[in-house]
Design a protein around this motif. Sequence first.
Motif, mmCIF file in Angstrom:
data_model
loop_
_atom_site.group_PDB
_atom_site.id
_atom_site.type_symbol
_atom_site.label_atom_id
_atom_site.label_comp_id
_atom_site.label_asym_id
_atom_site.label_seq_id
_atom_site.Cartn_x
_atom_site.Cartn_y
_atom_site.Cartn_z
ATOM 1 N N UNK A 317 1.240 -0.992 0.081
ATOM 2 C CA UNK A 317 -0.331 0.206 0.290
ATOM 3 C C UNK A 317 0.239 1.470 0.109
ATOM 4 N N UNK A 318 2.263 1.685 0.761
ATOM 5 C CA UNK A 318 2.539 2.341 0.762
ATOM 6 C C UNK A 318 3.893 2.548 -0.936
ATOM 7 N N UNK A 319 4.225 1.506 -0.974
ATOM 8 C CA UNK A 319 4.801 1.580 -2.487
ATOM 9 C C UNK A 319 3.617 1.599 -3.368
ATOM 10 N N UNK A 320 2.638 1.459 -3.055
ATOM 11 C CA UNK A 320 1.403 2.157 -4.336
ATOM 12 C C UNK A 320 1.087 3.566 -4.234
ATOM 13 N N UNK A 321 1.380 4.184 -3.356
ATOM 14 C CA UNK A 321 0.556 6.082 -2.844
ATOM 15 C C UNK A 321 1.709 6.749 -2.408
ATOM 16 N N UNK A 322 2.921 6.499 -1.834
ATOM 17 C CA UNK A 322 3.208 7.335 -1.396
ATOM 18 C C UNK A 322 4.741 8.288 -2.680
ATOM 19 N N UNK A 323 4.675 9.840 -2.615
ATOM 20 C CA UNK A 323 6.254 10.415 -2.436
ATOM 21 C C UNK A 323 6.942 10.545 -1.530
ATOM 22 N N UNK A 324 8.132 10.165 -1.970
ATOM 23 C CA UNK A 324 9.132 10.617 -0.535
ATOM 24 C C UNK A 324 9.893 11.361 -1.275
ATOM 25 N N UNK A 325 10.040 13.011 -0.615
ATOM 26 C CA UNK A 325 10.468 13.406 -1.043
ATOM 27 C C UNK A 325 11.699 13.437 -0.964
ATOM 28 N N UNK A 326 13.011 13.887 -2.120
ATOM 29 C CA UNK A 326 14.609 13.867 -1.860
ATOM 30 C C UNK A 326 14.689 11.888 -1.883
ATOM 31 N N UNK A 327 13.151 11.239 -2.179
ATOM 32 C CA UNK A 327 13.883 9.454 -2.730
ATOM 33 C C UNK A 327 13.941 8.775 -3.550
ATOM 34 N N UNK A 328 12.804 8.589 -3.659
ATOM 35 C CA UNK A 328 11.887 7.912 -4.840
ATOM 36 C C UNK A 328 9.981 8.207 -4.476
ATOM 37 N N UNK A 329 9.376 7.894 -5.835
ATOM 38 C CA UNK A 329 8.050 7.873 -5.956
ATOM 39 C C UNK A 329 7.556 6.733 -5.763
ATOM 40 N N UNK A 330 6.264 6.554 -5.723
ATOM 41 C CA UNK A 330 6.094 5.372 -5.755
ATOM 42 C C UNK A 330 4.954 5.158 -6.830
ATOM 43 N N UNK A 331 4.163 4.070 -7.405
ATOM 44 C CA UNK A 331 3.475 4.640 -7.503
ATOM 45 C C UNK A 331 3.255 3.542 -8.897
ATOM 46 N N UNK A 332 2.999 3.002 -10.409
ATOM 47 C CA UNK A 332 2.995 2.346 -11.610
ATOM 48 C C UNK A 332 3.275 3.474 -12.198
ATOM 49 N N UNK A 333 4.361 2.657 -13.275
ATOM 50 C CA UNK A 333 4.092 2.963 -14.476
ATOM 51 C C UNK A 333 3.157 3.476 -15.542
ATOM 52 N N UNK A 334 2.482 2.324 -15.360
ATOM 53 C CA UNK A 334 1.533 3.600 -16.956
ATOM 54 C C UNK A 334 0.338 2.163 -16.163
ATOM 55 N N UNK A 335 -0.591 2.458 -17.120
ATOM 56 C CA UNK A 335 -1.973 1.512 -16.764
ATOM 57 C C UNK A 335 -2.309 0.031 -16.759
ATOM 58 N N UNK A 336 -1.178 -0.327 -16.855
ATOM 59 C CA UNK A 336 -1.349 -2.169 -17.191
ATOM 60 C C UNK A 336 -1.122 -2.997 -15.585
ATOM 61 N N UNK A 337 0.269 -1.951 -15.449
ATOM 62 C CA UNK A 337 0.276 -2.234 -13.706
ATOM 63 C C UNK A 337 2.067 -2.067 -13.464
ATOM 64 N N UNK A 338 2.477 -2.209 -14.252
ATOM 65 C CA UNK A 338 4.031 -1.646 -14.074
ATOM 66 C C UNK A 338 4.240 -1.360 -13.011
ATOM 67 N N UNK A 339 5.115 -2.081 -12.238
ATOM 68 C CA UNK A 339 5.359 -0.846 -11.048
ATOM 69 C C UNK A 339 6.554 -0.356 -10.869
ATOM 70 N N UNK A 340 5.888 0.642 -10.309
ATOM 71 C CA UNK A 340 7.687 1.350 -10.132
ATOM 72 C C UNK A 340 8.436 0.967 -8.832
ATOM 73 N N UNK A 341 10.442 1.254 -9.249
ATOM 74 C CA UNK A 341 11.487 0.476 -8.313
ATOM 75 C C UNK A 341 10.845 0.083 -7.013
ATOM 76 N N UNK A 342 10.014 1.254 -6.205
ATOM 77 C CA UNK A 342 9.332 1.458 -4.632
ATOM 78 C C UNK A 342 8.703 0.517 -4.787
ATOM 79 N N UNK A 343 7.780 0.267 -5.715
ATOM 80 C CA UNK A 343 6.392 -0.231 -5.461
ATOM 81 C C UNK A 343 6.941 -2.179 -5.693
ATOM 82 N N UNK A 344 7.951 -2.255 -6.826
ATOM 83 C CA UNK A 344 8.586 -3.249 -7.123
ATOM 84 C C UNK A 344 8.955 -4.557 -5.931
#
Length: 580
Positions: A317-344
């Motif tokens: 859940x944190x990986x899906x929605x967190x924007x951690x300033x100066x560290x990284x942005x979570x969430x997905x890269x696209x509409x098919x659900x490719x995870x961002x590095x930290x969500x992965x």
Amino acid sequence: MASKCKAALMAAALLISTLPNVNAWGDSDHHPFRHVLLISIDGMHALDFINCSKGINGGEPYCPHLAELGRTGVSYRDTSTSRPSDSFPGLTAIVSGGTPRTEGAFYDVAYDRSLDPPTITTGNGVAGTGKEGCVPGAAPTGTTTEFEEGIDFDQSQLNGGVGDGGIQSIDPLKLERDPSNNCAPVYPWDFVRTNTIFGVVHTFGGYTAWSDKHPSYSSVSGHGSGGKAVDDYYSPEINSVPVSLKGISAQGVSCDPLPDQTAVATSNAWTDSFQNIQCYDQLKVNAVLNWINGKTHNGTTSAPRPVLFGMNFQTVSVGQKLIEKSVAVGGYKDSIGTPSPWLLKEIVFADNAIGAMVEALKANGMYDSTLIVITAKHGQSPVDSARYLGIANSPDDPVTTSPATILDDHGCLPASESPSTKGGIGPTEDDVSLIWLNSNCTTADAVGLLESSSPANHNLAGIGEIFSGPGLTTYFNRPGLPPNGDPRTPDIIVTPNVGVTYSGSSKKLAEHGGFSRDDTNVMLLLSNPRFSGKIVTSSVETTQVAPTILAALGLDPNRLQAVRIEGTQVLPGIDFADSH
């Protein structure tokens, strides 16, 4: 209409009161399983499980342990959580078999017209009214209800301020009061209206254990349990100040000190860091491993191996929605659900932790006799992170206000629900808006204000659908006071366009609570080495997990009051007689 609602409520009350007593273990001569391990990976969509177990666009899978469980499991592709899809009703649905229509659990912060405010102000701002603020037998004033960190004795502490993190951390003076019951405080387990799987198993003499994110989620014990239906309840407070965890390592990373020292201020919570949340979840993973090994959650005392036990994960859940300033942005890269590095990384963490649980089950000779159930209390929206819209948190943002703010400007909301109440907890809004009105405005007037203030051609509140009146009763009981209505049902529910969240937070790019597909379509997997791999595509709901678990343990699903009231069915695709 009033007579029909009264009759329905009376029928439900009669049904609950006449359920049979239970005196011995098991309703069936066949007990397919001796244990059930229940896991909620909060936020984990069915899409996430498909992607991680099979890989994306020819890529490598990244959840090998879940994939292995899927090869001897039944996977449900079209599984819906509760609506609203908040953690509190989501968890309640899984363990009771009931929706908010029966359970009255709409959100961890909601409203009840039949209760009075707490004695003292909660940690998050539900104003207390002192001892004189509730008069036994008097008409209720109505109050915002809070079942999250604000009812802890000290929400800044990992243990909630008392003991080792459990029900003893709940401050009764911060609980709403019931004037019809001598102004007694309403504990979480009595706020829900029926029993749960933990209560049924405990009544039959089975040892039970559960770990979750708040002491208030001891609601899993169920109504009338006194909070004792879970023999070992462990709930490190997720919204406490992050602290070093002596002797804890999260899959090889030391948590003493915490790995992310940029998020350990008194203003931080565990959910503010991609790394620190793994240390937090590791506490609960260790509790599950200790239970499997015949210990209490902290590993210090021998205990029976639980019949029913489990935990929730927060990492995904944190990986899906967190924007951690100066560290990284979570969430997905696209509409098919490719995870961002930290969500992965968060998905991999949860997968490895579940793999460790499976190995512990095998080492203790429990694997063959344990049904593993993996699902989620809620999803997260939007999967297509680029479509996220908060309130005026980017240049030229078309969403500049919320339904609650519009109605508050016209004096329509109770003070405890008002966004303008200084120091108050505020309205119940995430990617949904739940509205309870005061006597100044009728429902029709309030709906008219929303329509005129945020029309389709100038949709300042990003409104998608407005539910009220008969439309609302397709989901829930009619709002109002008994005997003519349900004191907890909102007068209006607004579901926004996909991606819209009623938050100005700069720390998030997704949220849950709403009715959208991304909010409600979650992973559901039942696994045991006796099963053959199977995919079920028919629509199911997480409410069906509860009766299925009882059936797996040889118990009658109708022992659950909500199952009898709503007619909740055991999940399709499994014949427990064949797995005996």
